[in-house]
Write a protein that holds these residues in place. Structure first.
Motif, PDB file in Angstrom:
ATOM      1  N   ILE A  51      14.018  -4.346  63.259  1.00 42.09           N
ATOM      2  CA  ILE A  51      14.182  -4.173  61.790  1.00 42.09           C
ATOM      3  C   ILE A  51      12.640  -4.131  61.273  1.00 42.09           C
ATOM      4  CG2 ILE A  51      14.773  -5.419  59.781  1.00 42.09           C
ATOM      5  CD1 ILE A  51      17.292  -6.207  61.028  1.00 42.09           C
ATOM      6  N   LYS A  52      11.807  -5.397  61.877  1.00 45.78           N
ATOM      7  CA  LYS A  52      10.241  -5.465  61.463  1.00 45.78           C
ATOM      8  C   LYS A  52       9.597  -4.227  61.930  1.00 45.78           C
ATOM      9  CE  LYS A  52      10.246 -10.264  61.669  1.00 45.78           C
ATOM     10  NZ  LYS A  52       9.656 -11.610  62.029  1.00 45.78           N
ATOM     11  N   ALA A  53       9.989  -3.740  63.080  1.00 53.43           N
ATOM     12  CA  ALA A  53       9.013  -2.463  63.341  1.00 53.43           C
ATOM     13  C   ALA A  53       9.390  -1.288  62.599  1.00 53.43           C
ATOM     14  CB  ALA A  53       9.275  -2.058  64.883  1.00 53.43           C
ATOM     15  N   ILE A  54      10.717  -1.248  62.208  1.00 58.40           N
ATOM     16  CA  ILE A  54      11.154   0.035  61.402  1.00 58.40           C
ATOM     17  C   ILE A  54      10.703  -0.120  59.623  1.00 58.40           C
ATOM     18  CG2 ILE A  54      13.218   0.904  60.034  1.00 58.40           C
ATOM     19  CD1 ILE A  54      14.731   0.559  62.631  1.00 58.40           C
ATOM     20  N   ILE A  55      10.592  -1.654  59.391  1.00 62.68           N
ATOM     21  CA  ILE A  55       9.862  -1.751  57.983  1.00 62.68           C
ATOM     22  C   ILE A  55       8.234  -1.229  57.986  1.00 62.68           C
ATOM     23  CG2 ILE A  55       9.207  -3.344  56.315  1.00 62.68           C
ATOM     24  CD1 ILE A  55      11.835  -4.730  57.007  1.00 62.68           C
ATOM     25  N   MET A  56       7.791  -1.775  59.113  1.00 65.93           N
ATOM     26  CA  MET A  56       6.362  -1.520  59.018  1.00 65.93           C
ATOM     27  C   MET A  56       6.105   0.104  59.157  1.00 65.93           C
ATOM     28  SD  MET A  56       4.544  -4.564  58.818  1.00 65.93           S
ATOM     29  CE  MET A  56       2.959  -4.511  59.729  1.00 65.93           C
ATOM     30  N   GLY A  57       6.938   0.590  60.004  1.00 64.67           N
ATOM     31  CA  GLY A  57       6.674   2.207  60.267  1.00 64.67           C
ATOM     32  C   GLY A  57       6.871   2.844  58.721  1.00 64.67           C
ATOM     33  N   LEU A  58       7.821   2.120  58.156  1.00 57.40           N
ATOM     34  CA  LEU A  58       8.255   2.856  56.825  1.00 57.40           C
ATOM     35  C   LEU A  58       7.046   2.816  55.745  1.00 57.40           C
ATOM     36  CD1 LEU A  58      11.994   1.982  56.172  1.00 57.40           C
ATOM     37  CD2 LEU A  58      11.060   4.363  56.550  1.00 57.40           C
ATOM     38  N   VAL A  59       6.415   1.524  55.840  1.00 55.87           N
ATOM     39  CA  VAL A  59       5.276   1.227  54.911  1.00 55.87           C
ATOM     40  C   VAL A  59       4.184   2.028  55.265  1.00 55.87           C
ATOM     41  CG1 VAL A  59       3.534  -0.571  54.752  1.00 55.87           C
ATOM     42  CG2 VAL A  59       5.993  -1.236  54.632  1.00 55.87           C
ATOM     43  N   GLU A  60       3.690   2.340  56.691  1.00 56.70           N
ATOM     44  CA  GLU A  60       2.677   3.154  57.170  1.00 56.70           C
ATOM     45  C   GLU A  60       2.972   4.657  56.563  1.00 56.70           C
ATOM     46  OE1 GLU A  60       0.057   5.381  58.655  1.00 56.70           O
ATOM     47  OE2 GLU A  60      -0.106   3.460  58.493  1.00 56.70           O
TER      48      GLU A  60
END
Length: 277
Positions: free
Chosen positions: A7-16
């Motif tokens: 979930i953290k990886a996906i959130i960070m990807g969306l932010v990027e």
């Protein structure tokens, strides 16, 4: 892979993806998001750089026809050779300075308070440039990326070098810098997109190779999820931004930067939020 980590990886990807091509600093947002998510450390810094490749692929897909034209016409078409030459010229300043000062920048500036300060300063610069254009009834000297000279490319490249400071924004520096140097809003934005390809690709390759001792095969799912999320969100963002700039300026992004930066500084000063260093 752990669900929470995914979930953290996906959130960070969306932010990027949503911030890479807007003049609001993807690196700054990733640092702040990682701090809030308690997703920090040396491996995460590599992750934050690596998922930029996902955002870059969105630009390649959006401009696939132009990129194919460049690839097929590079040997015979002077216009395509000039275009590639300009990209190389613009790429060199940030690449050289990044290679020389990368460790110092990571050690001193990759934390929330310097990022918030850069948010505010960058916002003020955007307001100044937009006001200057409005007040002067500005007419762009360069309407298309194909009309750019090598000197124009060098100026944009020097502007991109300021984005080595986290919170400055690579796209903001290149777009606003390009406008300041005489490019139309559309030309500056599109050249910023194209310049992202060699810049983000080289940054990703350099980070992964240099810090490979921190990585293992077990990290592939995390990097994959982050990169995929970055691709999807960047694809949507690029298409939206191209429509947006046809009728709007960047003032709203300037005020967003200023307000967001102030919020981070205030919460940090009064210990309302524990920002991880």
């Amino acid at each position: 892979m752990d669900i929470l980590l995914a979930i953290k990886a996906i959130i960070m990807g969306l932010v990027e993806g949503f911030t890479e091509f807007l003049p609001i600093s993807s690196t700054g947002h990733l640092i702040l998001a990682g701090s809030l998510l308690n997703f920090t450390g040396d491996k995460v810094k590599v992750f934050e750089i690596a998922i930029q490749a996902g955002a870059m692929l969105a630009v390649i897909w959006e401009y696939r026809q132009r990129i194919a034209s460049v690839a097929t016409g590079l040997g015979s078409d002077p216009k395509q050779r000039k275009f590639v030459t300009n990209l190389v010229i613009a790429f060199i300043p940030a690449a050289l300075l990044g290679f020389l000062f990368n460790e110092t920048i990571k050690a001193e500036l990759f934390s929330p308070v310097p990022v918030a300060t850069a948010f505010i300063v960058g916002g003020l610069v955007i307001l100044w440039v937009e006001r200057r254009h409005t007040g002067d009834k500005h007419v762009a000297r360069v309407e298309s990326v194909d009309d750019m000279s090598p000197l124009d490319a060098l100026k944009v490249g020097l502007a991109q070098a300021f984005a080595l400071i986290p919170g400055t924004s690579r796209s903001g520096a290149t777009i606003i810098g390009g406008m300041l140097f005489g490019l139309s809003r559309k030309a500056a934005t599109e050249f910023s997109f194209f310049l992202a390809i060699p810049t983000l690709l080289s940054a990703t390759a350099y980070a992964v190779i240099k810090e490979r001792h921190l990585l293992s095969m077990a990290d592939i799912p995390m990097f994959g999820l982050g990169g995929l999320a970055a691709f999807a969100s960047a694809f949507l963002c690029v298409r939206w931004l191209l429509r947006y700039i046809s009728t709007h300026d960047f003032t709203i992004f300037a005020w967003y930067r200023i307000v967001f930066g102030i919020v981070v500084l205030v919460t940090a000063h009064f210990d309302l939020v524990t920002w991880a260093e």
